[in-house]
Design a protein around this motif. Structure first.
Motif, PDB file in Angstrom:
ATOM      1  N   SER A   1     -13.032   4.685  -8.833  1.00  0.00           N
ATOM      2  CA  SER A   1     -14.097   5.344  -7.936  1.00  0.00           C
ATOM      3  C   SER A   1     -13.674   4.974  -6.478  1.00  0.00           C
ATOM      4  O   SER A   1     -14.437   5.520  -5.618  1.00  0.00           O
ATOM      5  CB  SER A   1     -15.245   4.779  -8.173  1.00  0.00           C
ATOM      6  OG  SER A   1     -15.393   3.235  -8.180  1.00  0.00           O
ATOM      7  N   GLY A   2     -12.721   4.213  -6.320  1.00  0.00           N
ATOM      8  CA  GLY A   2     -12.308   3.728  -4.851  1.00  0.00           C
ATOM      9  C   GLY A   2     -11.405   4.621  -4.186  1.00  0.00           C
ATOM     10  O   GLY A   2     -10.915   5.490  -4.997  1.00  0.00           O
ATOM     11  N   ASP A   3     -10.908   4.458  -3.124  1.00  0.00           N
ATOM     12  CA  ASP A   3      -9.887   5.065  -2.367  1.00  0.00           C
ATOM     13  C   ASP A   3      -8.774   4.397  -2.525  1.00  0.00           C
ATOM     14  O   ASP A   3      -8.583   3.295  -2.020  1.00  0.00           O
ATOM     15  CB  ASP A   3     -10.532   5.282  -0.904  1.00  0.00           C
ATOM     16  CG  ASP A   3      -9.410   5.963  -0.009  1.00  0.00           C
ATOM     17  OD1 ASP A   3      -8.322   6.543  -0.566  1.00  0.00           O
ATOM     18  OD2 ASP A   3      -9.386   6.094   1.171  1.00  0.00           O
ATOM     19  N   ARG A   4      -7.652   5.092  -3.068  1.00  0.00           N
ATOM     20  CA  ARG A   4      -6.523   4.423  -3.355  1.00  0.00           C
ATOM     21  C   ARG A   4      -5.138   4.929  -2.635  1.00  0.00           C
ATOM     22  O   ARG A   4      -4.063   4.624  -2.930  1.00  0.00           O
ATOM     23  CB  ARG A   4      -6.055   4.165  -4.785  1.00  0.00           C
ATOM     24  CG  ARG A   4      -7.127   3.307  -5.624  1.00  0.00           C
ATOM     25  CD  ARG A   4      -6.900   3.443  -6.989  1.00  0.00           C
ATOM     26  NE  ARG A   4      -7.343   4.542  -7.860  1.00  0.00           N
ATOM     27  CZ  ARG A   4      -6.856   5.166  -8.551  1.00  0.00           C
ATOM     28  NH1 ARG A   4      -5.701   5.237  -8.921  1.00  0.00           N
ATOM     29  NH2 ARG A   4      -7.650   6.484  -8.995  1.00  0.00           N
TER      30      ARG A   4
ATOM     31  N   SER B   1       0.818  -1.442   0.122  1.00  0.00           N
ATOM     32  CA  SER B   1      -0.022  -0.053  -0.138  1.00  0.00           C
ATOM     33  C   SER B   1       1.000   1.339  -0.031  1.00  0.00           C
ATOM     34  O   SER B   1       0.751   2.055   0.835  1.00  0.00           O
ATOM     35  CB  SER B   1      -1.183  -0.012   1.269  1.00  0.00           C
ATOM     36  OG  SER B   1      -2.011   1.125   1.229  1.00  0.00           O
ATOM     37  N   CYS B   2       1.966   1.559  -0.973  1.00  0.00           N
ATOM     38  CA  CYS B   2       2.722   2.346  -1.179  1.00  0.00           C
ATOM     39  C   CYS B   2       2.439   3.435  -2.198  1.00  0.00           C
ATOM     40  O   CYS B   2       3.120   4.367  -2.029  1.00  0.00           O
ATOM     41  CB  CYS B   2       4.248   2.092  -1.307  1.00  0.00           C
ATOM     42  SG  CYS B   2       4.593   0.523  -0.026  1.00  0.00           S
ATOM     43  N   VAL B   3       1.618   2.891  -3.139  1.00  0.00           N
ATOM     44  CA  VAL B   3       1.342   3.812  -4.372  1.00  0.00           C
ATOM     45  C   VAL B   3      -0.336   4.001  -4.710  1.00  0.00           C
ATOM     46  O   VAL B   3      -0.992   3.247  -4.041  1.00  0.00           O
ATOM     47  CB  VAL B   3       2.058   3.373  -5.484  1.00  0.00           C
ATOM     48  CG1 VAL B   3       3.620   3.360  -5.408  1.00  0.00           C
ATOM     49  CG2 VAL B   3       1.530   1.954  -5.886  1.00  0.00           C
ATOM     50  N   ARG B   4      -0.537   4.858  -5.558  1.00  0.00           N
ATOM     51  CA  ARG B   4      -2.089   4.979  -5.910  1.00  0.00           C
ATOM     52  C   ARG B   4      -2.319   4.275  -7.239  1.00  0.00           C
ATOM     53  O   ARG B   4      -3.555   3.949  -7.401  1.00  0.00           O
ATOM     54  CB  ARG B   4      -2.450   6.591  -6.085  1.00  0.00           C
ATOM     55  CG  ARG B   4      -2.530   7.330  -4.946  1.00  0.00           C
ATOM     56  CD  ARG B   4      -3.003   8.664  -5.249  1.00  0.00           C
ATOM     57  NE  ARG B   4      -4.390   8.730  -5.303  1.00  0.00           N
ATOM     58  CZ  ARG B   4      -4.964   8.550  -6.511  1.00  0.00           C
ATOM     59  NH1 ARG B   4      -4.217   8.884  -7.533  1.00  0.00           N
ATOM     60  NH2 ARG B   4      -6.190   8.566  -6.838  1.00  0.00           N
TER      61      ARG B   4
END
Length: 824
Positions: free
Chosen positions: A721-724, A638-641
């Motif tokens: 559409s999500g939270d990244r 969980s380090c990038v978008r």
């Protein structure tokens, strides 16, 4: 058709020809075509070589004029040149304009030809840029001209050279130019273009004789022709007149610098959103492709200008800056077509001219201000004519960023001087085009000479170190790295050659995971196209990122018909990204289109390394636009978008080393091998071709593209559409594990399937932590761990599928969990 017009000729706006005052006092006569007085007025200047000045009404330099009139005169000359040359020769022509007065005219002539690149001479040198030519303008107050094309080959062709000046007085400047350039770049044809040809018959004969001397054809195109009759002693009389009338005083029609007083006027600065990378003019070259980009951007930029003007502005003047004539002219021309206000155009100048407030004199007023572009010949006065007292409601001053200096904004600077004579001053600053510094960097390496990938799949911004012995035994490397005696990028591990059992495991893993990888490739590529750039430049971090970059390129081709450029560059933990590779990319692409690509994230160390390196590069080189956010196939940390998935699953390309990465080694950075002007290095293991599965891996994944299209569309929609937002939960887990297992060094904790595999293949592993219940994704990890005698410990709470731990405080022999040597 020849007519003496020393009696006033055709009337100007005040009913009098603007050459009358000089003609009456000095006896100067213009003899020639009827339209000469439509095109020219007369003034006097401080010049020891020539007292009179022919002042053009249609050049847009000294006299405010409708931009349509200015542009149309240059365009018409260019069309005549194209008709003269014919389409085939016009397509091989190069247009050269003269600084400062004809820089805009030359641009317009090039537009009229339509097919020719344009360059104008300049008096602004560029450190480190070697002139392609130069010449002297004998009658000018500032004589030295430089030719500084960004493309050294611009003048080297054999097509016609079109030379453009505002007027020909003697033809000396043309002769000097052709003489200099013909010695360097001989050609068979020249075309000389001007608004007016005022040479004497003797001077015309000199040009004809010179053409015969160099065995070249020289044609001449002019809007009008004639001669100037100068009586005996005109220079002395002119100098006396200048001395008599040029007494310093202030006021709207003044001839000396004044410090503005009175009510405070508004100075507003606006951003035109100038197209990135588009030259501001022809100082270093301007191509037909550049003109197309400018044409497309003009309506939007003119709209920004219109919005900045007061609603009550009925008379608007756009003022260019010395050699910067074409850009403000085109902005003025566009504004003129889209507003009800009366728009005029002119530019500032170095030329000192006497101002006399008389209807029969061409220069009615003068604003004097200090130079504001730190010129090479030092500070001095600059001038804007016929602006003061002209009744403009607003003046738009257009300068390039080099000229946006404290002197411009000083109390006696140009902006303050303008503000004394109009209600609204609008400042527009366009970015100065700076040629790329000469670089010895080579073109990218490509297969089959370097790597087993097809040449179009990837260009490696690396140097080939294949002939250098860089490998060291794993244990020796680990001891040197952990003791601080060497950096990991200074040597290479011996390439692991998989056993038959391990190769079978790789192929089985590829068969089962190809579809999942294809879906992740499609998803991350769609995110890049939707959010980063419609035509991205993929730049993979060699070498783990390179197979992913190739697959993303293939998806863009499969799904959208895009042929995306793809390069591989080196990044080294603790040393940053290869700055020379960034320089090469910036010279060949818009940095804003570059998308860095990697295979997966572990704890995010490279993510942070890249962000720091890009910031350092911006500070050192002044090149901006690179976005340091990496696009990855998998982001378990969980380090990038920008990612295809956040699952920690087996990506088969992580199972092997060079034999799944185009037979390219990990990158090398060592001072004795990589100089300041070199790319980082790598090796091409040609001898391992028999075991190479690089292309087989790509083909297996790309072969699944058609069946995952719907899944990719659904996943992309969900991701968009999500939270990244990154949570960095992987980093937190690594810190916890480092302390819990007494390692106290996060660099020795390698999370995720890919990083764990690397530990087993390249480093000295201590133990493997496996998530309880992990299945086939860890088959190859368990096999490698068994072969190396490394224990696998199942852990219930683990955010990754597995984590590899490098042996802490390693000394040779302490490779196993118990500190005893193992057989590798």
């Amino acid at each position: 058709m020849n007519k003496a017009v020393n009696d006033g000729g055709r009337p100007g706006p005040d009913g009098v020809w603007s050459g009358t005052w000089v003609a009456e006092r000095l006896g100067v006569e213009l003899v020639g075509d009827d339209q000469l007085t439509d095109l020219l007025g007369l003034a006097l200047r401080r010049n020891p070589k020539r007292a009179h000045l022919l002042v053009s009404h249609v050049l847009g330099k000294h006299v405010p004029q409708s931009p349509r009139v200015v542009y149309d005169h240059g365009l018409a000359l260019g069309r005549r040149v194209r008709e003269l040359l014919g389409t085939e020769e016009a397509s091989r022509a190069v247009v050269l304009g003269y600084a400062e007065t004809a820089t805009g005219l030359g641009h317009c002539v090039a537009d009229g030809i339509g097919l020719a690149p344009y360059l104008h001479s300049t008096r602004r040198p560029v450190p480190g840029l070697t002139p392609a030519g130069g010449f002297e303008e004998s009658h000018s107050h500032a004589t030295s001209h430089l030719l500084l094309p960004e493309n050294p080959g611009l003048l080297s062709g054999d097509g016609p050279l079109v030379l453009v000046d505002d007027e020909f007085s003697t033809g000396n400047t043309i002769l000097n130019t052709i003489r200099d350039l013909h010695a360097r770049y001989p050609r068979g044809r020249y075309v000389v273009v001007a608004l007016v040809d005022m040479r004497s018959p003797k001077d015309a004969d000199r040009l004809d004789a010179f053409a015969r001397e160099i065995d070249a054809r020289v044609d001449l195109v002019a809007a009008a022709s004639g001669t100037v009759h100068l009586p005996e002693g005109v220079l002395e009389k002119g100098q006396a007149l200048v001395a008599r009338f040029e007494m310093p005083h202030s006021g709207a029609r003044g001839t000396a610098r004044s410090t503005p007083t009175g009510p405070q006027r508004t100075i507003k600065r606006i951003d035109l959103h100038w197209p990135h990378g588009l030259p501001d003019g022809g100082r270093h070259g301007f191509t037909p492709a550049h003109r197309i980009r400018l044409e497309a951007a003009l309506p939007s930029m003119a709209a920004h200008l219109a919005q900045a003007l007061p609603a009550t502005a009925h008379r608007v003047h756009i003022l260019g800056f010395e050699e910067l004539m074409y850009t403000p002219l085109r902005l003025a021309h566009q504004l003129e077509q889209t507003t009800d206000a009366q728009v005029t155009y002119s530019t500032t100048t170095r030329s000192p001219v006497l101002a006399v407030d008389d209807p029969g004199y061409a220069i009615r007023s003068r604003i004097t201000f200090p130079a504001h572009d730190t010129p090479a010949d030092g500070p001095g006065d600059r001038y804007a004519y016929n602006i003061a007292g002209a009744g403009f409601d607003a003046v738009i001053a257009v300068v390039d960023s080099t000229a946006d200096t404290p002197e411009l904004h000083a109390p006696d600077g140009l902006l303050a001087q303008l503000a004394a004579h109009t209600e609204q001053v609008v400042l527009v600053v366009v970015p100065s085009h700076t040629p790329e510094r000469p670089s010895m960097l080579p073109e990218p390496l490509r297969g089959p000479a370097f790597s087993s990938y097809a040449p179009e799949e990837v260009g490696w911004l690396l140097q080939d170190l294949s002939d250098v012995t860089l490998e060291a035994p794993t244990e020796e490397r680990e001891e040197a790295i952990q003791s601080g005696g060497a950096h990991y990028a200074e040597s290479l591990p011996v390439e692991y050659q998989p056993s038959e059992q391990y190769q079978e495991l790789f192929h089985a893993a590829l068969e089962t995971s190809a579809g999942r990888i294809a879906q992740a490739v499609g998803a991350v590529t769609e995110l890049v196209l939707a959010e980063r750039s419609p035509r991205p430049v993929l730049v993979s971090l060699a070498r783990a990122g390179t197979p992913v970059g190739v697959l993303m390129r293939r998806w863009a081709q499969f799904r959208h018909g895009l042929d995306l450029p793809h390069y591989a560059v080196s990044i080294v933990r603790g040393r940053g990204i290869d700055a020379n590779a960034l320089r090469w990319l910036a010279a060949h692409h818009d940095p804003r289109d570059v998308v860095f690509v990697d295979g997966w994230t572990g704890k995010g160390a490279i993510t942070r390394e890249l962000a720091d390196a890009v910031k350092e590069f911006e500070d050192s080189d002044g090149i901006t636009g690179f976005d340091p956010e990496i696009a990855v196939l998998a982001d378990p940390g969980s380090c990038v978008r920008t990612y295809g998935t956040r699952e920690d699953f087996l990506i088969p390309s992580a199972c092997l080393n060079s034999t799944v990465s185009g037979l390219i080694s990990r990158t090398v950075l060592r001072a004795d091998l990589v100089g300041a002007d070199d790319f980082h290095g790598a090796k091409f293991y040609r001898e391992l071709a028999g075991a190479d599965v690089s292309v087989a891996f790509l083909d297996a994944v790309a072969g699944r593209f058609p069946e995952v299209v719907d899944a990719v569309d659904a996943q992309t929609k969900e991701l968009l559409s999500g939270d990244r937002a990154p949570t960095w939960e992987g980093w937190a887990a690594v810190e916890r594990i480092s302390e819990e297992y007494g390692i106290h060094d996060v660099n020795l904790v390698k999370p995720g399937v890919g990083e764990t595999t690397r530990v087993l293949l390249r480093r000295v592993p201590w133990k493997i932590l496996a998530k309880a219940g992990a299945g086939a994704d860890l088959d190859h990890v368990r096999l490698l761990a068994e072969q190396r005698g490394v224990p696998v410990e199942e852990v219930a709470e683990l955010p990754y599928t597995c984590v590899g731990l490098i042996h802490p405080k390693y000394t040779r022999g302490a490779t196993g969990a118990d500190g005893r040597a193992v057989n590798v």
